[in-house]
Design a protein around this motif. Structure first.
Motif, PDB file in Angstrom:
ATOM      1  N   LYS A 224       0.776  -1.253   0.091  1.00 48.97           N
ATOM      2  CA  LYS A 224      -0.126   0.534   0.182  1.00 48.97           C
ATOM      3  C   LYS A 224       1.100   1.406   0.502  1.00 48.97           C
ATOM      4  O   LYS A 224       1.391   1.529   0.796  1.00 48.97           O
ATOM      5  N   PRO A 225       0.940   1.774  -1.235  1.00 48.12           N
ATOM      6  CA  PRO A 225       1.830   3.279  -0.901  1.00 48.12           C
ATOM      7  C   PRO A 225       2.052   4.420  -0.325  1.00 48.12           C
ATOM      8  O   PRO A 225       1.957   4.802   0.227  1.00 48.12           O
ATOM      9  N   ILE A 226       0.022   4.078  -0.188  1.00 49.55           N
ATOM     10  CA  ILE A 226      -0.580   5.016   1.076  1.00 49.55           C
ATOM     11  C   ILE A 226      -1.352   4.091   2.284  1.00 49.55           C
ATOM     12  O   ILE A 226      -1.979   3.104   1.586  1.00 49.55           O
ATOM     13  N   ASP A 227      -2.120   4.289   3.264  1.00 51.69           N
ATOM     14  CA  ASP A 227      -2.034   3.574   4.704  1.00 51.69           C
ATOM     15  C   ASP A 227      -4.186   3.759   3.863  1.00 51.69           C
ATOM     16  O   ASP A 227      -4.667   2.745   4.374  1.00 51.69           O
ATOM     17  N   LEU A 228      -4.179   4.519   3.725  1.00 54.46           N
ATOM     18  CA  LEU A 228      -6.280   4.407   3.544  1.00 54.46           C
ATOM     19  C   LEU A 228      -5.983   4.287   1.924  1.00 54.46           C
ATOM     20  O   LEU A 228      -7.999   4.377   1.703  1.00 54.46           O
ATOM     21  N   ARG A 229      -5.380   3.272   1.365  1.00 53.81           N
ATOM     22  CA  ARG A 229      -6.147   2.703   0.114  1.00 53.81           C
ATOM     23  C   ARG A 229      -5.630   1.817   0.154  1.00 53.81           C
ATOM     24  O   ARG A 229      -4.982   0.842   0.768  1.00 53.81           O
ATOM     25  N   HIS A 230      -5.971   0.439  -1.036  1.00 48.00           N
ATOM     26  CA  HIS A 230      -6.040  -1.061  -0.976  1.00 48.00           C
ATOM     27  C   HIS A 230      -4.453  -1.037  -1.864  1.00 48.00           C
ATOM     28  O   HIS A 230      -3.769   0.239  -1.728  1.00 48.00           O
ATOM     29  N   LYS A 231      -4.120  -2.103  -1.446  1.00 49.26           N
ATOM     30  CA  LYS A 231      -2.768  -2.452  -2.639  1.00 49.26           C
ATOM     31  C   LYS A 231      -2.866  -1.870  -3.609  1.00 49.26           C
ATOM     32  O   LYS A 231      -3.616  -2.186  -3.934  1.00 49.26           O
ATOM     33  N   CYS A 232      -2.070  -2.350  -4.348  1.00 43.93           N
ATOM     34  CA  CYS A 232      -1.789  -1.992  -5.769  1.00 43.93           C
ATOM     35  C   CYS A 232      -2.734  -3.027  -6.819  1.00 43.93           C
ATOM     36  O   CYS A 232      -3.022  -2.898  -7.304  1.00 43.93           O
ATOM     37  N   LEU A 233      -2.780  -4.080  -6.207  1.00 39.24           N
ATOM     38  CA  LEU A 233      -3.337  -5.696  -7.033  1.00 39.24           C
ATOM     39  C   LEU A 233      -4.647  -4.864  -7.122  1.00 39.24           C
ATOM     40  O   LEU A 233      -5.341  -5.203  -7.650  1.00 39.24           O
ATOM     41  N   PHE A 234      -5.275  -4.501  -6.308  1.00 41.91           N
ATOM     42  CA  PHE A 234      -6.686  -4.949  -5.786  1.00 41.91           C
ATOM     43  C   PHE A 234      -7.004  -3.897  -7.106  1.00 41.91           C
ATOM     44  O   PHE A 234      -7.744  -4.214  -7.622  1.00 41.91           O
ATOM     45  N   TYR A 235      -6.719  -2.419  -7.027  1.00 34.70           N
ATOM     46  CA  TYR A 235      -6.876  -1.808  -8.446  1.00 34.70           C
ATOM     47  C   TYR A 235      -6.560  -2.298  -9.828  1.00 34.70           C
ATOM     48  O   TYR A 235      -7.438  -1.742 -10.512  1.00 34.70           O
ATOM     49  N   ILE A 236      -5.457  -3.589  -9.795  1.00 35.34           N
ATOM     50  CA  ILE A 236      -5.455  -3.896 -11.447  1.00 35.34           C
ATOM     51  C   ILE A 236      -6.306  -4.867 -11.868  1.00 35.34           C
ATOM     52  O   ILE A 236      -7.118  -5.224 -12.462  1.00 35.34           O
ATOM     53  N   GLY A 237      -7.212  -5.553 -10.233  1.00 37.27           N
ATOM     54  CA  GLY A 237      -8.467  -6.320 -10.392  1.00 37.27           C
ATOM     55  C   GLY A 237      -9.516  -5.110  -9.875  1.00 37.27           C
ATOM     56  O   GLY A 237     -10.887  -6.150 -10.987  1.00 37.27           O
ATOM     57  N   HIS A 238      -9.581  -4.495 -10.216  1.00 35.50           N
ATOM     58  CA  HIS A 238     -11.057  -3.595  -9.216  1.00 35.50           C
ATOM     59  C   HIS A 238     -11.716  -2.953 -11.146  1.00 35.50           C
ATOM     60  O   HIS A 238     -12.893  -2.874 -11.137  1.00 35.50           O
ATOM     61  N   ILE A 239     -10.922  -2.706 -11.886  1.00 34.75           N
ATOM     62  CA  ILE A 239     -11.093  -2.010 -13.562  1.00 34.75           C
ATOM     63  C   ILE A 239     -11.772  -3.076 -14.005  1.00 34.75           C
ATOM     64  O   ILE A 239     -12.624  -2.510 -14.813  1.00 34.75           O
ATOM     65  N   PRO A 240     -10.956  -4.317 -14.594  1.00 35.58           N
ATOM     66  CA  PRO A 240     -11.915  -4.511 -15.249  1.00 35.58           C
ATOM     67  C   PRO A 240     -13.192  -5.449 -14.596  1.00 35.58           C
ATOM     68  O   PRO A 240     -14.522  -5.671 -14.973  1.00 35.58           O
ATOM     69  N   THR A 241     -12.895  -5.776 -13.203  1.00 40.29           N
ATOM     70  CA  THR A 241     -14.572  -5.634 -12.684  1.00 40.29           C
ATOM     71  C   THR A 241     -15.224  -5.425 -12.631  1.00 40.29           C
ATOM     72  O   THR A 241     -16.515  -5.371 -12.831  1.00 40.29           O
ATOM     73  N   PHE A 242     -15.316  -3.278 -12.271  1.00 37.81           N
ATOM     74  CA  PHE A 242     -16.409  -2.953 -11.771  1.00 37.81           C
ATOM     75  C   PHE A 242     -16.962  -2.756 -13.541  1.00 37.81           C
ATOM     76  O   PHE A 242     -18.179  -2.873 -13.617  1.00 37.81           O
ATOM     77  N   LEU A 243     -16.136  -2.571 -14.197  1.00 42.32           N
ATOM     78  CA  LEU A 243     -16.731  -2.880 -16.031  1.00 42.32           C
ATOM     79  C   LEU A 243     -17.260  -3.763 -16.422  1.00 42.32           C
ATOM     80  O   LEU A 243     -18.891  -3.364 -16.778  1.00 42.32           O
ATOM     81  N   ASP A 244     -17.085  -4.888 -16.281  1.00 39.59           N
ATOM     82  CA  ASP A 244     -18.110  -5.776 -16.200  1.00 39.59           C
ATOM     83  C   ASP A 244     -19.388  -6.138 -15.523  1.00 39.59           C
ATOM     84  O   ASP A 244     -20.659  -6.977 -16.074  1.00 39.59           O
ATOM     85  N   MET A 245     -18.968  -5.533 -14.461  1.00 39.47           N
ATOM     86  CA  MET A 245     -20.444  -5.815 -13.618  1.00 39.47           C
ATOM     87  C   MET A 245     -21.182  -4.678 -13.843  1.00 39.47           C
ATOM     88  O   MET A 245     -22.294  -5.006 -13.690  1.00 39.47           O
ATOM     89  N   LEU A 246     -21.045  -3.594 -13.966  1.00 38.75           N
ATOM     90  CA  LEU A 246     -21.857  -2.659 -15.302  1.00 38.75           C
ATOM     91  C   LEU A 246     -22.425  -3.090 -16.347  1.00 38.75           C
ATOM     92  O   LEU A 246     -23.175  -2.561 -16.414  1.00 38.75           O
ATOM     93  N   MET A 247     -21.328  -3.352 -16.697  1.00 33.54           N
ATOM     94  CA  MET A 247     -22.424  -4.517 -18.303  1.00 33.54           C
ATOM     95  C   MET A 247     -23.086  -5.310 -17.929  1.00 33.54           C
ATOM     96  O   MET A 247     -23.920  -5.216 -18.569  1.00 33.54           O
ATOM     97  N   SER A 248     -22.431  -6.354 -17.533  1.00 30.04           N
ATOM     98  CA  SER A 248     -23.892  -7.111 -16.734  1.00 30.04           C
ATOM     99  C   SER A 248     -25.067  -6.662 -16.440  1.00 30.04           C
ATOM    100  O   SER A 248     -26.274  -7.394 -16.784  1.00 30.04           O
ATOM    101  N   LYS A 249     -25.015  -5.266 -15.477  1.00 29.32           N
ATOM    102  CA  LYS A 249     -26.092  -4.777 -15.037  1.00 29.32           C
ATOM    103  C   LYS A 249     -27.564  -4.227 -15.952  1.00 29.32           C
ATOM    104  O   LYS A 249     -28.586  -4.133 -16.072  1.00 29.32           O
ATOM    105  N   ALA A 250     -26.372  -3.392 -16.997  1.00 35.26           N
ATOM    106  CA  ALA A 250     -27.238  -3.284 -18.165  1.00 35.26           C
ATOM    107  C   ALA A 250     -27.634  -3.693 -18.978  1.00 35.26           C
ATOM    108  O   ALA A 250     -28.803  -3.607 -19.715  1.00 35.26           O
TER     109      ALA A 250
END
Length: 631
Positions: A224-250
């Motif tokens: 975690k480069p800063i304590d108030l956010r997640h580790k770096c790997l989280f964001y690499i997974g978050h971006i495609p997951t968010f896109l996939d979830m909103l596509m599925s919903k829409a």
């Protein structure tokens, strides 16, 4: 300073690190240097030439542009001499040049095979400048952006007036250009904030992949480069997951496998700075490093989600699916969400730059000494310290209610519609009283003087600074630079810190309507040369406030704090695509920020209704501020 060679990885590469096909290092000394004759300022001709260069390979272009009167060979000659003095490693005068004709124009290239053309000298490049059309600095920058180029450095000659609010000045400017790994073209003139195109996605994916796979070494993936956010790997997974979830919903379709990624990567965290245990609803992430998905599995998932998005565009183009506002909003929202996170991840990573975070590959490292000398030489104070604003009434927001998206009467009216986030709608009139506002944001130099007086007893040390054996330095993605380099840049720190500074000057920080009025009146935007969309990987000196340019200019490439709390307003319709996007942060702690930083995509920086928001005591984002005084 040179950027080390960085390797990219794809989903087919090893999970153990960022290994793969290597790309050339971003050395400042170019692989090849091309001197283009002035006819190349034509956008079509320049785009055709640029397309032959590999992105991020290290090749550089020299192109001279006339701004006033006609080209004067003496001005070009002087600019070449000044560039050679500022960047002696280019070796302009000493190189062996070969002249290559191309479509009625020509260029000179060093290290070219002799059969390509005749041997020449830099004098032939200089003497070609005698009769071409005028191009303003802003027009030149837009031509460069449209061609996938960025300015590494520039020198001007024949300077008899105040430098304009963008790069370049005087009668002639000699630009040193490169084709970087990532670039954003100017916004389209028609429907710039409508449904994004596939080209918009590809440009953003290039930026995201460069940041995640080019600047994060494998040893940092679980840090975690800063304590108030997640580790770096989280964001690499978050971006495609968010896109996939909103596509599925829409689209009413199932999520892409593995579906359990939604449990880990759905939503990040923004805990209260003064009580980190207090946080909005978010994903529960694994505690142990070994329980996280591997990088390779995340990248394979990313590729499947991107392929799914491309199929959606193909289905719309083929008439197999109708594009309505509901789907269009999902596409606009997910694109901009990824744009937000490029910047979020970077302001985290910069805290480790020079130690672990790698410099951005495919970009020439800034020639700091030459830039600092140029900024010092060209710095012009505003004609007056402040500018009067108001009284007047302005419009905040636009009419874009998500609740209308499924209304049969409007759902298919997609062309020309301006999409935004829920907090941007509806349009509403707001009064602005009479105030005096400083033309430019507070600089590092001014804030340092405040800090060295009694500021250190009032505010926290800005995380954008670092204390070294050589004194206080300023963080960049290339490592810290001396204050003498960054002194004219806007300082980046918390709302609380900048409010204390403003108070010490007898002023305050502007409200959202006050700052919006200033930006509407005087900010030139990306089309006018503003430092957004990775034109640079650092702030630059602000330029607004010069009478000769009607006060118009840039703020240097930062968001700007306002004293307005991020809160509900009449007519707000909370988004159902991303529940809680705004409403979770109507907590009395988050303040509205306007503008855009050097890492903000032009689509976000260019839409005047966009609001960013951060906690008042959160010091890491790239946010500055200007002082306002009650008149």
């Amino acid at each position: 300073m040179s950027a080390p060679s960085v390797s990219y990885t794809t989903s087919s590469q090893s999970d153990s690190g960022l290994s793969g096909t290597s790309t050339p290092s971003s050395e400042f000394v170019p692989s090849k240097l091309y001197l283009l004759s002035p006819l190349f300022i034509d956008g079509v001709r320049l785009q055709a030439f640029t397309s032959k260069l590999e992105k991020g390979y290290g090749d550089k272009i020299l192109l001279s542009v006339a701004h006033e009167g006609a080209f004067d060979v003496k001005d070009v000659q002087a600019a070449v001499m000044r560039l050679g003095e500022a960047l002696p490693d280019l070796g302009l005068v000493d190189k062996q040049w070969v002249k290559v004709p191309e479509g009625g124009a020509f260029y000179l290239v060093d290290a070219a095979p002799i059969p390509l053309g005749e041997v020449s000298s830099v004098d032939e490049f200089v003497n070609a400048h005698d009769k071409e059309a005028l191009t303003t600095p802003a027009e030149a920058l837009n031509i460069f952006s449209s061609s996938g180029l960025r300015v590494v450095f520039s020198v001007s000659s024949g300077t008899e007036s105040v430098p304009p609010p963008t790069l370049g000045g005087g009668r002639t400017t000699l630009y040193l250009l490169e084709r970087p790994q990532v670039s954003f073209p100017p916004l389209p003139s028609l429907a710039p904030f409508g449904v994004p195109t596939l080209d918009d996605w590809r440009a953003l994916w290039a930026a995201w992949d460069l940041v995640t796979l080019g600047t994060i070494p494998s040893v940092m993936l679980h840090q975690k480069p800063i304590d108030l956010r997640h580790k770096c790997l989280f964001y690499i997974g978050h971006i495609p997951t968010f896109l996939d979830m909103l596509m599925s919903k829409a689209l009413g379709e199932p999520n892409t496998e593995p579906k359990y990624f939604t449990l880990i990567f759905e939503r990040g965290i923004d805990p209260h700075v003064d009580d980190p245990e207090h946080c909005h609803r978010h994903s529960e992430v694994p505690v142990k490093d070994e329980d996280w998905p591997t990088l390779g599995s995340i990248l394979a998932f990313r590729d499947r989600v991107r392929a799914r998005l491309i199929r959606l565009y193909d289905d719309v183009a083929a008439g197999r699916r109708t594009l309505d506002r509901h789907i269009g909003r999902m596409l606009a929202m997910t694109l901009e969400h990824e744009g937000w996170h490029v910047e979020t991840l970077l302001y985290m990573l910069i805290q480790r730059a020079g130690m672990e975070t790698l410099p951005p590959p495919g970009f020439a490292p800034p020639p700091w000494s030459a830039l600092a000398a140029a900024w010092d030489a060209s710095k012009c104070a505003p004609t007056t310290p402040t500018v009067p604003l108001g009284p007047t009434t302005i419009t905040l927001g636009h009419d874009d209610c998500e609740g209308d998206d499924l209304n049969p009467e409007v759902t298919h009216r997609v062309d020309g519609h301006e999409f935004g986030w829920d907090n941007e709608s509806p349009a509403r009139a707001v009064a602005v009283g009479r105030v005096r506002m400083e033309w430019r944001p507070v600089t590092n130099e001014a804030y340092l003087a405040f800090w060295n007086a009694d500021g250190r007893t009032q505010v926290e040390f800005p995380p954008s600074w670092v204390s070294t054996d050589d004194g206080i330095e300023v963080r960049t993605m290339y490592g810290p630079v001396q204050m003498s380099v960054a002194r004219h840049w806007p300082v980046l720190t918390s709302y609380d810190g900048l409010l204390a500074y403003a108070t010490s000057k007898g002023g305050r920080l502007p409200t959202e309507p006050e700052l919006r009025l200033f930006l509407d009146t005087y900010d030139v935007g990306h089309a006018g040369g503003a430092n957004v969309g990775f034109r640079h990987w650092h702030p630059v000196p602000a330029t607004a406030g010069i009478d000769e340019h009607d006060g118009k200019g840039t703020n240097g490439g930062v968001w700007e704090w306002t004293s307005t709390l991020f809160s509900e307003h009449a007519g707000l319709f909370p988004t159902a695509h991303f529940p809680g996007y705004s409403t979770d942060f109507f907590d009395g702690k988050h303040h509205v920020a306007l503008g855009g930083s050097y890492a903000t995509m032009p689509r976000l920086a260019g839409r005047r209704t966009v609001k960013n928001f951060y906690q008042h005591n959160y010091p890491y984002p790239w946010v500055g501020a200007r002082v306002v005084y009650d008149a």
